[in-house]
Enzyme design. Structure first.
Site, PDB file in Angstrom:
ATOM      1  N   LYS A 187       0.856  -1.179   0.000  1.00 56.00           N
ATOM      2  CA  LYS A 187       0.000   0.000   0.000  1.00 56.00           C
ATOM      3  C   LYS A 187       0.891   1.228   0.000  1.00 56.00           C
ATOM      4  CE  LYS A 187      -3.708  -2.026   2.691  1.00 56.00           C
ATOM      5  NZ  LYS A 187      -4.506  -1.877   3.898  1.00 56.00           N
ATOM      6  N   GLY A 188       0.499   2.233  -0.768  1.00 60.16           N
ATOM      7  CA  GLY A 188       1.280   3.453  -0.781  1.00 60.16           C
ATOM      8  C   GLY A 188       0.549   4.553  -1.515  1.00 60.16           C
TER       9      GLY A 188
ATOM     10  N   GLY B  24       2.415   7.434  -2.603  1.00 62.46           N
ATOM     11  CA  GLY B  24       3.358   8.069  -3.501  1.00 62.46           C
ATOM     12  C   GLY B  24       3.276   9.582  -3.459  1.00 62.46           C
ATOM     13  N   GLU B  25       3.184  10.192  -4.635  1.00 63.28           N
ATOM     14  CA  GLU B  25       3.219  11.646  -4.723  1.00 63.28           C
ATOM     15  C   GLU B  25       1.860  12.294  -4.491  1.00 63.28           C
ATOM     16  OE1 GLU B  25       5.118  12.680  -8.351  1.00 63.28           O
ATOM     17  OE2 GLU B  25       7.071  12.055  -7.624  1.00 63.28           O
TER      18      GLU B  25
END
Length: 97
Positions: free
Chosen positions: A60-61, A63-64
């Site tokens: 899970k992430g 990011g930007e």
């Protein structure tokens, strides 16, 4: 969030208007936040579990995506502190004069 702080306060790509190239396209001339530039009370929150629908390895992430709100929040904090609305990044002391 650290990337958002860098975008709001430090990062400034300079474009050569003759050919459209980035003049400061190296880390020697392009400022990015270092460890000393970020707040010490910042925390990363990790969520338990896997998500195999979003990612084949279950990670899970975000990011930007978390960068989106950082620069406007800093600009609003500058406005609340100084009364001057800054609409260009990076926010520099010269922009407040």
């Amino acid at each position: 969030m650290i990337g958002g702080i860098g975008q709001a306060l430090l990062e400034h790509p300079v474009t050569d208007h003759r050919d459209g190239r980035i003049v400061n396209a190296n880390l020697a001339d392009y400022l990015v936040p270092a460890h000393a530039d970020i707040p010490t009370d910042q925390k990363a929150i990790y969520i338990d579990g896997e998500d195999y629908k979003a990612d084949p390895i279950g990670a899970k992430g975000l990011g930007e995506i978390v960068m989106i709100g950082a620069a406007p929040a800093i600009a609003n904090a500058v406005f609340n502190a100084t009364g001057r609305r800054i609409r260009e990044l990076p926010i520099t002391p010269e922009a407040l004069l």
